[in-house]
Enzyme design. Structure first.
Site, PDB file in Angstrom:
ATOM      1  N   THR A  94       1.621  -2.608   5.174  1.00  8.82           N
ATOM      2  CA  THR A  94       0.616  -3.484   4.586  1.00  8.82           C
ATOM      3  C   THR A  94      -0.474  -3.818   5.604  1.00  8.82           C
ATOM      4  OG1 THR A  94       2.424  -4.432   3.332  1.00  8.82           O
ATOM      5  CG2 THR A  94       0.338  -5.643   3.309  1.00  8.82           C
ATOM      6  N   GLU A  95      -1.725  -3.744   5.186  1.00  3.54           N
ATOM      7  CA  GLU A  95      -2.898  -4.038   6.024  1.00  3.54           C
ATOM      8  C   GLU A  95      -2.964  -3.125   7.250  1.00  3.54           C
ATOM      9  OE1 GLU A  95      -4.548  -5.797   4.267  1.00  3.54           O
ATOM     10  OE2 GLU A  95      -3.389  -7.379   3.309  1.00  3.54           O
ATOM     11  N   LEU A  96      -2.323  -1.976   7.183  1.00  2.00           N
ATOM     12  CA  LEU A  96      -2.214  -1.049   8.317  1.00  2.00           C
ATOM     13  C   LEU A  96      -1.622  -1.732   9.556  1.00  2.00           C
ATOM     14  CD1 LEU A  96      -5.367   1.310   8.440  1.00  2.00           C
ATOM     15  CD2 LEU A  96      -3.064   1.831   7.630  1.00  2.00           C
TER      16      LEU A  96
END
Lengths: 406, 390
Positions: free
Chosen positions: A149-151
């Site tokens: 998630t969100e890199l």
């Protein structure tokens, strides 16, 4: 010879409705806003589908048929798949058509688009497994590349993914961690054996995702021809170009009226004009290219803001107190074995909830404000915490009942 | 510049605003002749003070008056008099200004007048000098009367002034729309200039320590207790709050014609024991009460600007302000609510009392933000207006 790796992230959060302190104990539906506002999840989903998912899918289906060399990569949050299965199954069908071409790879991630890795490893693994099961059930595929998630990425996550047998993992190609290295090569995360690291070329990605419609940008208007020249210019300095972006870029963030669809329609042809160029899936990329060096990322790296850390989600007191409150419920929630309660709890972990509470308004405020369906970060926090307190109350009540029974 | 009052001889925000703006403008190199109607014992080195020596009796101004009856309550007959006397004084001011203006002839590029009492003088100054007229509006007759029977004479003076002005500067967007709609002024002529604040937080001895030690949270109402400020909404929200969060006290700092109403309403709702009335506070006393509060609530029905909200933020206190106030248009790190929405007001009050991190972040981010909302910033915008006109 740059291989172009086009990867799209598809996600719609479940936004918490306006939830007052007086609703605690009475209203247990946190995500069912039915107003005309952007807190109405179904309405937003329908709007984005019309503006983005449907036209983008039909464009890419056309392009996949026209260019046998074209390859694409997608990641879907489980929360998104839940919503389209429930409300707009035809959107799911249109994604399936893309995947049926056999030239689209799907990634692994957390089901609930959460930052669980940094708060509870066991919960994180449960969400990754839930997501795997869902992707297998819907698309019949077993993802072998992981994106968090969100890199959000660090050495520890790479180690985990390596142990789990993933072939590759994604991260932001941020200069301070790269030094003189280039994001246009494949790397090996430090301390891992097999897994490879693919880094987003944030300049070229953001040229499309953020700057495409910006008239004050020196390279506006961006044409497929110009962009392809930039790609070809990498020839000799890199193996691949990772263009990672939100799928909603197409049609929702960048509008049809500003030419995003025309741009993408011409892009494959322009890129393929240079015989050195080609398209690739993520798995093919790591099979084809060797890791050029090791990369050390001890601190969390994300895609967001100039800090590229987690501060957009956990940087202030309201954010960190809210996220701690939610993860603090883990033990009791799981003890209830109540499916609805656990599901609600997981949906309260969606990272967007905390992003809406971000107060970094004066530095990088514009982006935050654009994505915020609440009037202010404080409003987001109030509704979230009130709902979270209701959740806690439900857990307590449920556990008391169970105790009585036994 | 034409004004009516200056601190410390001021009755409300008008004098403070004139002083803050003048000081900031003079720092930016504007030389200001500031004309007041009556001689006052003040000395300011950054402006050239001129007194018009109007011989009418001039008392302190009331910032608002709802009806003739409330007016006469504010000004008992022996000490002062009905609005007509202001009108008379305003015209005397205009007569007196002629001579003053003629002496300043070569020094003036812009005439800048504050609120209606100076408009007759400002208009005659414009006639004599033929220079551009800027009218600064801190409140209109509609704000002061809540829209109930505005005094036709005052309204007439305001309208004439607005028509004659080259630029009108209201302190908030809501007032701008009122000037356009109620006075029929073209909106191209109107530019909002928000007030500023140059105050910094002082280290003061804590107030209300006994309550705080007992674990009570403090919710503050500070301002005149009149219809425009929404004291009735405050009491009703207080009832809703105390039902859910009993360990709270409500401090009311200020005075006004609705104080009795506030007391009896709180008594009727059986929460009078949770109220403390401090009367009117100023200076350090005011800042100490701000600092003691967990939340400052400004439930104004109509509030041209609302400087008290910025004063609270300077003191590190979170604020809940009505969306109908001018200040809510610029202050981002604040909670906002429609003044009539009691339930939402109570929801937000309880949230601040209950969730410590919310109070912390509002205070922290607000304190950062307020350092940018200075008079210097307002003065820059006023300078822009001057440059367009000269």
């Amino acid at each position: 010879m740059p291989s172009v790796c086009l990867y799209f992230h598809v996600h719609q959060p479940l936004r918490v409705k306006k939830y007052k302190v007086f609703d605690v104990g009475y209203d247990h539906e946190y995500f069912n806003d039915s107003s005309n506002s952007n807190l109405n999840n179904k309405k937003v989903l329908e709007k984005v589908s019309q503006k983005s998912y449907l036209p983008a899918n039909s464009l890419f289906l056309k392009l996949l048929k026209k260019y046998p060399q074209l390859k694409l990569n997608y990641s879907f949050s489980g929360v998104f798949l839940d919503q389209i299965r429930k409300h707009l199954p035809f959107i799911l069908t249109s994604f399936k058509k893309l995947i049926d071409t056999g030239r689209v790879e799907i990634l692994s991630e957390t089901y609930h688009h959460s930052l669980a890795f940094f708060y509870s490893k066991t919960e994180f693994e449960r969400q990754v497994n839930l997501h795997k099961t869902l992707v297998r059930k819907i698309f019949g595929l077993n993802p072998t590349v992981f994106r968090n998630t969100e890199l959000a990425y660090n050495n520890e996550l790479a180690k985990w993914a390596d142990d789990k047998g993933y072939k590759a993992i994604l991260a932001e190609g941020w200069d301070p961690i790269l030094g003189w290295k280039s994001a246009n090569f494949v790397y090996r995360p430090i301390g891992t054996k097999k897994i490879k690291l693919l880094l987003k070329n944030y300049r070229l990605s953001d040229d499309i995702a953020f700057r495409f419609s910006e008239k004050s940008w020196k390279d506006w208007p961006l044409t497929a021809e110009k962009f392809s020249q930039w790609i070809s210019a990498i020839n000799g300095n890199g193996h691949l170009v990772n263009l990672f972006m939100d799928y909603e870029t197409i049609g929702e963030h960048q509008w049809k009226e500003h030419g995003i669809f025309d741009f993408l329609e011409k892009l494959p042809e322009e890129i393929l004009k240079d015989p050195e160029n080609n398209f690739t899936t993520l798995t093919e990329a790591v099979q084809r290219f060797p890791a050029m060096d090791k990369l050390d990322v001890p601190h969390v790296l994300t895609w967001a803001d100039t800090e590229r850390d987690l501060s957009a989600w956990t940087g202030n007191a309201i954010q960190s107190s809210a996220i701690k409150f939610i993860y603090g419920l883990e033990k009791d929630i799981l003890a209830t074995e109540d499916i609805k309660l656990i599901k609600d709890w997981r949906n309260m972990q969606i990272s967007d909830h905390f992003y809406y509470m971000c107060t970094k308004w004066f530095a990088d405020g514009d982006v935050h404000k654009y994505f915020n369906p609440y009037d202010s970060p404080y409003e987001a926090f109030i509704s979230f915490m009130n709902a979270a307190n209701d959740l806690k109350l439900r857990v307590e009540t449920c556990l008391k009942k169970r105790k009585k029974k036994s | 510049m034409l004004g009516w009052e200056l601190p410390p001889f001021n009755s409300g925000g008008l004098g403070e605003a004139c002083l803050g703006l003048s000081r900031a403008l003079s720092k930016k190199g504007v030389s200001i002749n500031f004309v007041l109607p009556k001689r006052l014992n003040i000395n300011l080195d950054f402006i050239n003070l001129i007194f018009a020596d109007v011989d009418e009796k001039i008392g302190k101004l009331a910032s608002c008056y709802t009806t003739c009856i409330s007016w006469s309550k504010i000004f008992p007959s022996e000490s002062f008099s009905p609005p007509q006397n202001y009108v008379k004084s305003a015209f005397r001011f205009a007569e007196k200004i002629e001579l003053i203006i003629k002496n300043l002839k070569d020094e003036v590029d812009i005439i800048h007048a504050h609120d209606w009492m100076t408009f007759p003088a400002a208009m005659s100054a414009k006639d004599i000098l033929g220079k551009p007229l800027v009218i600064h509006v801190h409140s209109t007759e509609f704000d002061r009367t809540g829209g109930n029977c505005p005094n036709p004479q005052v309204y007439g003076i305001e309208k004439k002034g607005f028509e004659k002005a080259d630029r009108i500067l209201p302190v908030g967007g809501f007032m701008k729309s009122m000037i356009v709609e109620k006075y029929g002024i073209s909106q191209d002529k109107v530019k909002v200039i928000y007030n500023g604040i140059d105050q910094v937080k002082k280290d003061l001895p804590p107030a209300l320590t006994v309550f705080k030690q007992l674990g009570y949270k403090v919710v503050l109402y500070l301002g005149r207790i009149t219809l425009q400020k929404g004291p009735d909404y405050f009491v009703r929200a207080a009832k809703r709050v105390s039902d859910f969060y009993p360990k709270v006290i409500f401090v009311v700092a200020g005075s006004g014609d609705m104080q009795d109403f506030m007391v009896s309403e709180a008594a009727k709702l059986e929460i009078l024991d949770k109220f403390i009335f401090t009367g009117f506070l100023r200076g350090d006393e005011k800042d100490r009460i701000f600092q003691a509060a967990d939340l400052y609530v400004m439930p104004s029905v109509s509030e041209p600007f609302g400087i008290a909200a910025l004063e609270a933020v300077v003191n590190g206190t979170p604020v809940l302000i009505s969306k109908q106030s001018g200040v809510s248009e610029i202050l981002k790190n604040a909670l906002k609510v429609d003044f009539w929405d009691i339930d939402e007001m109570a929801n937000k009050i309880i949230s601040v009392l209950k969730y410590g991190s919310l109070k912390r972040d509002l205070s922290k981010e607000g304190s950062k933000e307020v350092t940018f909302l200075t008079w210097s910033r307002s003065a820059d915008e006023v300078l822009n207006v001057y440059e367009q006109l000269v």
